[in-house]
Design a protein around this motif. Structure first.
Motif, PDB file in Angstrom:
ATOM      1  N   MET A   1     118.410  56.642  81.366  1.00  0.00           N
ATOM      2  CA  MET A   1     116.959  56.735  81.213  1.00  0.00           C
ATOM      3  C   MET A   1     116.247  56.271  82.475  1.00  0.00           C
ATOM      4  O   MET A   1     115.300  56.875  82.937  1.00  0.00           O
ATOM      5  N   PHE A   2     116.697  55.133  83.011  1.00  0.00           N
ATOM      6  CA  PHE A   2     116.041  54.594  84.188  1.00  0.00           C
ATOM      7  C   PHE A   2     116.708  55.130  85.445  1.00  0.00           C
ATOM      8  O   PHE A   2     117.910  55.347  85.495  1.00  0.00           O
ATOM      9  N   ASP A   3     115.909  55.296  86.488  1.00  0.00           N
ATOM     10  CA  ASP A   3     116.368  55.911  87.723  1.00  0.00           C
ATOM     11  C   ASP A   3     116.747  54.838  88.730  1.00  0.00           C
ATOM     12  O   ASP A   3     115.955  53.961  89.035  1.00  0.00           O
ATOM     13  N   ASN A   4     117.971  54.899  89.260  1.00  0.00           N
ATOM     14  CA  ASN A   4     118.389  53.944  90.283  1.00  0.00           C
ATOM     15  C   ASN A   4     118.960  54.650  91.505  1.00  0.00           C
ATOM     16  O   ASN A   4     119.811  54.141  92.201  1.00  0.00           O
ATOM     17  N   SER A   5     118.464  55.845  91.769  1.00  0.00           N
ATOM     18  CA  SER A   5     119.040  56.658  92.826  1.00  0.00           C
ATOM     19  C   SER A   5     118.292  56.551  94.144  1.00  0.00           C
ATOM     20  O   SER A   5     118.677  57.175  95.122  1.00  0.00           O
ATOM     21  N   PRO A 194     109.974  59.819  87.874  1.00  0.00           N
ATOM     22  CA  PRO A 194     108.736  60.607  87.749  1.00  0.00           C
ATOM     23  C   PRO A 194     108.789  61.683  86.670  1.00  0.00           C
ATOM     24  O   PRO A 194     107.792  61.933  85.989  1.00  0.00           O
ATOM     25  N   ARG A 195     109.936  62.306  86.480  1.00  0.00           N
ATOM     26  CA  ARG A 195     110.020  63.403  85.517  1.00  0.00           C
ATOM     27  C   ARG A 195     109.872  62.929  84.074  1.00  0.00           C
ATOM     28  O   ARG A 195     109.603  63.734  83.169  1.00  0.00           O
ATOM     29  N   LEU A 196     110.057  61.615  83.838  1.00  0.00           N
ATOM     30  CA  LEU A 196     109.979  61.078  82.476  1.00  0.00           C
ATOM     31  C   LEU A 196     108.720  60.257  82.226  1.00  0.00           C
ATOM     32  O   LEU A 196     108.487  59.832  81.095  1.00  0.00           O
ATOM     33  N   ARG A 197     107.928  60.027  83.257  1.00  0.00           N
ATOM     34  CA  ARG A 197     106.793  59.123  83.099  1.00  0.00           C
ATOM     35  C   ARG A 197     105.750  59.656  82.132  1.00  0.00           C
ATOM     36  O   ARG A 197     105.125  58.885  81.414  1.00  0.00           O
TER      37      ARG A 197
END
Length: 255
Positions: A1-5, A194-197
């Motif tokens: 779910m969370f982005d760490n890239s 951003p795509r999930l905000r």
């Protein structure tokens, strides 16, 4: 779910946005506390609007106030509360799992600006909701909850926000722990990719507002308890982010 890239990028601005946010939110919290302390009628007006007075039994004292906060036993409210109470725990476990996954995948290079935000979120949850709210203020503030005061069918005297003169001995009204959890959930929107905000951010914001509102409507907290509890999480989150931004900037400068 969370982005760490997202990889590290060298910071060129001398002051981070999180520090600016902290400088705005911290005095705002104290200003609101002063307003609620100086004008306690705000709390009483809101509490009376959701309190239903009823006739007292004949054996009660002449000046006794009887009644109830009708929504306190509303089945739908109880279900929604149970669900929202679980969300911070689910989010915290997700953040921890994401950090562990990043460490196992990248080893010593696991830290990125995104993972630092996850760390800041967990620190703010521990310090804000855990230590400041539930360990310190709720244990020692002494402020009775609305339903425990004599103005709303209880036995304790009313005290305004910021006063430690009340007779509550534990799990007191000032400030709301659930509102603080709701404020923390709002901060998680910044951690979403951003795509999930939009898809997840709007529901998170709604839940974040619902949690303090429900505590006020059920007579569990005054408006000041809810507002200050909710805002405190934003203050602590901004502070944690500012510290991590500073440490990252200092580390980048040294390298």
């Amino acid at each position: 779910m969370f982005d760490n890239s997202i990889a590290y990028a060298k910071r060129t601005a001398p002051v981070s946005r999180s520090f600016v946010a902290f400088l705005a939110l911290f005095p705002l919290w104290w200003l609101l506390l002063y307003v609620f302390y100086r004008f306690p009628g705000i709390d009483l007006l809101v509490a009376r609007s959701v309190f239903t007075a009823t006739p007292c039994a004949s054996a009660t004292l002449p000046d006794k106030v009887c009644g109830t906060f009708a929504l306190a036993r509303n089945p739908l409210f109880e279900i929604v509360r149970d669900v929202t109470l679980a969300l911070p725990y689910i989010a915290a476990v997700t953040l921890i799992a994401t950090l562990i996954s990043s460490w196992r995948k990248h080893g010593t290079h696991w830290r990125t600006p995104k993972t630092d935000r996850y760390v800041a979120a967990l620190i703010s949850l521990s310090i804000g909701c855990g230590f400041i709210v539930n360990t310190l203020l709720k244990s020692y503030s002494g402020r009775p909850r609305p339903r425990s005061t004599d103005l709303f069918g209880g036995s304790h005297d009313f005290v305004q926000a910021g006063s430690f003169a009340g007779r509550c001995l534990g799990n007191c009204s000032f400030i709301s722990g659930e509102a603080s959890s709701g404020g923390w959930l709002l901060c998680l929107i910044l951690l979403l990719p951003p795509r999930l905000r939009l898809r997840l951010g709007i529901p998170l914001a709604i839940v974040s507002i619902m949690m303090p509102v429900m505590r006020v409507m059920t007579g569990a907290h005054y408006l000041s308890d809810a507002v200050l509890g909710w805002l405190l999480s934003l203050v602590v989150f901004a502070a944690a982010m500012a510290v991590i931004d500073f440490l990252r900037s200092a580390r980048s400068t040294q390298s």
